[in-house]
Design an enzyme around this catalytic site. Structure first.
Site, PDB file in Angstrom:
ATOM      1  N   GLY A  13       0.816  -1.226   0.000  1.00 39.87           N
ATOM      2  CA  GLY A  13       0.000   0.000   0.000  1.00 39.87           C
ATOM      3  C   GLY A  13       0.845   1.269   0.000  1.00 39.87           C
ATOM      4  N   ASP A 107       2.081  -2.551   8.339  1.00 42.45           N
ATOM      5  CA  ASP A 107       1.829  -1.299   9.072  1.00 42.45           C
ATOM      6  C   ASP A 107       1.418  -1.555  10.521  1.00 42.45           C
ATOM      7  OD1 ASP A 107      -0.751  -2.220   8.751  1.00 42.45           O
ATOM      8  OD2 ASP A 107      -1.548  -0.340   7.939  1.00 42.45           O
ATOM      9  N   GLY A 144     -11.697  -3.261  11.065  1.00 46.01           N
ATOM     10  CA  GLY A 144     -12.760  -4.207  10.737  1.00 46.01           C
ATOM     11  C   GLY A 144     -13.379  -4.725  12.027  1.00 46.01           C
ATOM     12  N   HIS A 334      29.453  21.338  28.891  1.00 45.03           N
ATOM     13  CA  HIS A 334      28.590  22.462  28.504  1.00 45.03           C
ATOM     14  C   HIS A 334      28.627  22.679  27.006  1.00 45.03           C
ATOM     15  CE1 HIS A 334      29.319  23.116  32.756  1.00 45.03           C
ATOM     16  NE2 HIS A 334      30.602  23.039  32.435  1.00 45.03           N
ATOM     17  N   ASN A 348      39.279  16.981  29.081  1.00 40.01           N
ATOM     18  CA  ASN A 348      38.272  17.967  29.472  1.00 40.01           C
ATOM     19  C   ASN A 348      37.983  18.861  28.264  1.00 40.01           C
ATOM     20  OD1 ASN A 348      36.927  19.295  32.064  1.00 40.01           O
ATOM     21  ND2 ASN A 348      37.530  20.893  30.628  1.00 40.01           N
ATOM     22  N   ALA A 394      41.606  29.691  26.361  1.00 38.49           N
ATOM     23  CA  ALA A 394      40.226  30.084  26.082  1.00 38.49           C
ATOM     24  C   ALA A 394      40.171  30.908  24.791  1.00 38.49           C
ATOM     25  CB  ALA A 394      39.669  30.887  27.242  1.00 38.49           C
TER      26      ALA A 394
END
Ligand code: UD1
Ligand code: CA
Length: 423
Positions: A13, A107, A144, A334, A348, A394
């Site tokens: 189908g 299905d 059905g 984070h 880290n 950083a």
């Protein structure tokens, strides 16, 4: 192998009610096409014949079946003339077969193997011509309905669009899963008439044909009606996703994984998580992800395809990890993006770290060795390697192929070896 069993999966189908160009049976549930779950049933039952009837975009579905390495033969239903016509397509392959034919619908992916085994057992013991798996539901719309006579024998199945007001109230429904004696099934199929309204041949009409010929029609009832959920619409798909997630998360909890919130955490059918790990809310885990023991994942974490997180590692808030391996005892706490990376042990990863793995044309790999310390807001432009016990300052941008040696410190834009002036 069960030499007495043949299985026919109906999957031709289009799934008009899905309003999607993807064949209905390829719509995913927990990251896997729904047909995959039905193919699993065939795998477990080991029938003499496994046959899958395809029609709409059959090449695409066939390709998926090939990928699953499922042990089924494909037959094509050229014109989608209904479920009875679909079953008929298996006739030639079953020419010399005698025994039980089990019909499954592509299905209906929530069906449990135990239920199917129970159906087959009942069918064989009772020596019925047909045995239906039925269910009693509060909302029978779309299914059905089972009509019985005063002696509780099944007389016929009335499809939803054919049902009168009285029949529409019946709460006992046909799940579609059914067993037949092979000869009786195909003889009855020859007698099924075209449904004038739908222009389809309904498999369910076989039941009344067998009843009129005094054949024994048996049924067993589902204990958990959720198993029968047939997926016709996007809403059904959503409901089945919810049920599947609940099942998968329950299985993980039984294995010793702490799932903090079943409502917002999403896993996949193949997600592996070891005991002692915790998954916090709003975590989304895609296919092919492995998590070791005693890890902490989330909240708000997205683990994509191919993420491997080893024991005792932490992947925290707003982290996205894709096609990457993270060693044990590593912290990614984070917001950050790690793609195509190989990250060692005890590393880290500072807040805001990004692996720039895509240059607009191709993807490249980032390697970060054991105990490296990646400073906050570092961008690593791949391909690049960061040595063990090294550090990035950083905000540094480590450019392509400017590998950081072991124990070195780099900083700046672009990142250069860093010397401490006070020394
Ligand atoms: C069907 C049953 C209904 C049952 C319900 C359970 C029929 C006539 N009705 O209704 O009694 O309660 O499932 O979910 O069977 N298919 C083909 N070729 C076709 C038509 C359909 O292979 O020409 C396949 C579909 O891909 C699908 C299955 O048969 O996997 C069922 O078809 P669908 O249209 O979904 O039937 P329902 O209306 O759900
Ligand atoms: Ca259906």
């Amino acid at each position: 192998m069960d030499r007495d069993l043949a299985i026919i999966i109906l999957a031709a189908g289009k799934g008009k009610r899905m309003k999607s160009s993807l064949p209905k049976v390829l719509h995913p549930i927990a990251g896997r096409p729904m047909l995959g779950y039905v193919l699993d049933l065939v795998r477990e039952l080991r029938p003499r014949f496994g046959i899958c009837v395809l029609g709409y975009r059959s090449e695409m579905v066939r390709e998926y079946i090939r990928k699953e390495q499922a042990n089924v033969r494909v037959v094509i239903q050229k014109r989608l003339l209904g479920s009875a016509d679909a079953v008929k397509q298996a006739r030639a392959l079953l020419k010399n077969f005698k025994g039980t034919v089990l019909v499954l619908y592509g299905d209906a992916p929530l069906l449990n193997i135990q239920t199917v085994r129970r159906l087959i057992r009942h069918h064989k013991r009772s020596d019925a011509s047909a045995t239906l798996l039925v269910s009693v539901v509060n909302k029978p719309e779309g299914y059905g309905r089972i009509l019985r006579d005063s002696s509780y024998n099944i007389v016929r199945i009335v499809e939803d669009d054919q049902a009168n007001d009285y029949e529409r109230e019946i709460k006992e429904i046909n799940t579609g899963v059914s067993c037949y004696k092979k000869e009786n099934l195909f003889l009855a199929l020859n007698r099924v008439r075209l449904n004038p309204k739908k222009k389809e041949y309904y498999l369910t009409d076989v039941i009344h044909i067998l009843y009129k010929q005094n054949h024994l029609i048996e049924s067993i009832r589902l204990e958990d009606s959720q198993e029968a959920l047939g997926i016709n619409t996007q809403i059904d798909l959503f409901n089945s996703e919810r049920i599947m997630q609940k099942r998968l998360l329950t299985a993980l909890m039984e294995r010793g994984v702490r799932i903090v919130d079943v409502e917002s955490i999403r896993v996949c059918w193949d997600t592996q998580i070891q005991a002692g790990s915790v998954v916090f809310p709003f975590t989304v885990i895609e296919s092919n992800v492995k998590i070791g023991k005693d890890c902490r994942i989330g909240p708000f974490c997205h683990l994509r395809e191919g993420a491997v997180i080893n024991d005792r590692s932490v992947v925290g808030n707003f982290a996205e990890v894709c096609r990457s391996k993270i060693g044990s005892d590593t912290k990614v706490k984070h917001f950050c993006y790690l793609g195509d990376s190989r990250i060692g042990k005890g590393v880290n990863i500072g807040a805001g770290t990004v692996t720039a793995n895509f240059d607009g044309k191709k993807k490249a790999i980032t390697v970060i060795k054991d105990k490296a310390f990646i400073g906050s807001d570092t961008v690593l432009v791949a391909p690049v390697r960061v040595g063990s016990q090294s550090k990035t300052g950083a905000g540094s941008v480590v450019t392509k192929n400017k590998n950081v040696p072991a124990k070195a410190t780099v900083a700046g834009v672009p990142a250069r070896p860093f010397r401490n002036r006070n020394r």
